[in-house]
Each structure stands twice: as structure tokens, then as C-alpha cells.
Design an enzyme around this catalytic site. Sequence first.
Site, short mmCIF file in Angstrom:
data_model
loop_
_atom_site.label_atom_id
_atom_site.label_comp_id
_atom_site.label_asym_id
_atom_site.label_seq_id
_atom_site.Cartn_x
_atom_site.Cartn_y
_atom_site.Cartn_z
N CYS A 133 59.47 -5.70 47.72
CA CYS A 133 60.94 -6.56 47.37
C CYS A 133 61.47 -5.14 46.12
CB CYS A 133 60.51 -7.48 45.45
SG CYS A 133 62.05 -7.98 45.13
N THR A 150 63.03 -5.01 43.42
CA THR A 150 62.29 -5.46 42.52
C THR A 150 61.29 -4.06 42.38
OG1 THR A 150 62.29 -7.18 41.69
CG2 THR A 150 60.63 -5.66 40.43
N HIS A 202 62.33 -0.83 42.72
CA HIS A 202 63.11 -0.15 41.09
C HIS A 202 61.28 0.63 40.49
CE1 HIS A 202 67.36 -1.15 41.07
NE2 HIS A 202 67.39 -2.54 41.67
N ILE A 214 68.07 -10.46 51.71
CA ILE A 214 68.83 -11.67 51.08
C ILE A 214 69.52 -12.20 51.43
CG2 ILE A 214 68.71 -13.16 48.63
CD1 ILE A 214 66.74 -11.59 47.50
N ASP A 226 79.52 -6.00 54.37
CA ASP A 226 78.88 -4.94 54.36
C ASP A 226 79.39 -3.33 54.59
OD1 ASP A 226 76.25 -2.83 53.24
OD2 ASP A 226 75.46 -5.24 53.19
N ARG A 278 72.40 -3.11 58.43
CA ARG A 278 72.05 -3.82 58.29
C ARG A 278 73.22 -5.45 58.98
NH1 ARG A 278 71.45 -2.75 51.57
NH2 ARG A 278 68.54 -2.61 51.67
N TYR A 305 69.52 -16.84 38.99
CA TYR A 305 68.02 -15.75 38.17
C TYR A 305 66.43 -16.56 39.22
CZ TYR A 305 64.26 -14.36 36.13
OH TYR A 305 63.28 -13.23 35.83
#
Length: 342
Positions: A38, A40, A43, A175, A195, A200, A288
Site C-alpha cells: 500500500c 501507507t 511511507h 485507487i 493525471d 498510469r 477515510y
Amino acid sequence: MRALEKSRPEEGLWAVQAPAPEIGPDDVLIRVKKTGICGTDIHIWNWDDWAAHTVPTPMITGHEFAGEIVEIGRNVTGLEIGQRCSGEGHLIGSASRQSRAGKFHLDPGTRGIGVNVQGAFAEYLRLPAFNVIPLPEDITDDIGAILDPLGNAVHTALSFNLLGEDVLITGAGPIGIMAAAVARHAGARNVVLTDLNADRLELAAQVAPTVRTVNVAQEDLRDVIHSLGMKQGFDVGLEMSGSQAALDQMIEALVMGGKIALLGIPPGKSPVDWSRIVFKAITLKGVYGREMFETWYKMIAMLQNGLDVSRVITHRFDVADFQDGFAAMKSGKSGKVVLNWA
């Protein structure tokens, strides 16, 4: 067990041998078969400011997974050993007003597996039975491993009624691409995905061929609106990029009374021309995670009813080659990357 761990506060992840988790009376133990990487996790790999302030070390990371149940706590009912599953990675409490009202995804005490709690980049994962999502036989482990991000796309796309509407999506990451496919499946009339990344946008055309892709460095969105025969602009915007420029462009391209669902996260603070939002009577909704558990029900139903996002998975690696998997994700030229733990 084998695991991928953020062992120390610096860039990277490390392959380690970790103790297999012990489950409690309300938990299940899952043997992990496939995991998705992911944003995340990127990160956390990079150890940026968010990760450094959020993730304790050592931490087994990862939260996108598919596997099978191998042990069940004594209080657990309705699940079986050997059952294939995925799971909701947000762990909630039961005391907040939101949880007591059944709005589980809004619980302010939410913790994330692989972020605050030991995660799914491992051979075994402990998960509350409440969070387990059984997988139907017609949903593969590969798709099961990306249901978490697909759920983000579904939650965002279904924030507003899309039937017959014109939809603008900014940000063609995995996503955003899946959200475009969902919007078409949900009955949107025109779906435009923008984009700056040509790779992509090319992937988006493969995953969702009926979606109009736009490289905003080469095409003017106003010309696209005209070519599609639209009179005023887009009815609904789905902001997936985290780009202030993209959000500004979206606001200008929406009709009076348009609606925007925001999933992308801009870095730091961003200047916003609130007068444009007020005078255009635009509705903003922050998104979220996934609605627990309506989003899971909807996306599984759509997958069983013809939604196909399988081409968004562009790379598959054995977990021993996890560094190559992370390199592919960080390249900006991949879709979803899946690691095989079997």
C-alpha cells in the site's frame, strides 16, 4: 514465523524471524497467503515525517491481505478453521458515541494493523473475529489481498449517487483507477480520469477501457467537457491525488451544487479559495478507510456482478523478493503489487 519488520527508525524494511502471535478468546489466527503493498507501506518504508510520528518500532507492517483461518478463539462463532478470508485493518473500540451508534468507521480510537498493531506482512496474523471478511470462492486470493484499497475506492465513489451523473476523478493511482471502474459499474454517464503520469493513464485504459483518460499536461479539461457534450461541467468529483492544483481544477470543472469526495491527502497545509466553494454551493466530504461493513458488502457484490479490477495488479513477487516489490511500487510505473507468502 517469517515477517517484514520496521525494525529501526530509518529507511527500509527487514526480513526477520518473529514469534507467531497468540490469539485471545475473541480473535482468529490467519495464515497469510497474499499481501498487497500500500501507499501507507511506502511511507513507512521511506520513514517520512508521518511515519516517524505515527509508527512505533519494531513493527511488523502491512495491512492488505488474504489468507485462511487456522485457529479460532473460544468465544468466536460463525467462522471455521480452513475458511478463506480477508479482513478490515481498522481496529475499533466499543465505547465511543460513533461505535455505539454503529458508525464503526468513525470511531476516534481506531488503530491500524501494520501501523499501530503488528500487521500482515507475516506468515500469521492475529485479527479480531469482528474484523474478518470471509472470501467467496469466486474471489481469488490476489483480489482478496487488494480488497482494502478497493474498499477505499468504493467508499469514495459511492459517497454520492452516481447513476446518470458525470464524474471527474483526479489521480490515476491504483485507487483512482479502481474508483473509475466502480463509477462506471455504478451507472455514471461520463467518467473522466486525470493525471500527469502517462504510464498510469495507460494502465487506467486497460483496467477501465470505457473511462476517458486525460493527461492534463497535454489536454485542456474544458475541451474534454465540450467534446463529451456536457453543458455545465461535472456533477461529482472524486479527488484521489492529494494535489492542490488538481483540487482547484476540479472545483472549476464542477457544476453549481456539485459534490466532491476527498480521499487524497495533500502534504502539509494548502491554500484554498473558499469563496469559489461557497459561491458554487459545493459539498465536500472527507473519506477515510471503508464503511464498516457496508463497503465490504457492496464491493464483494460488485465483484460478483461483473466488476473486474484484476488488471490493476501489475506485479507479483515472492516475499523473498520484497525489495523488488517495493521498488516497483516506488517507481510510479506500477499498479498494485502483490507479495506471495504461500
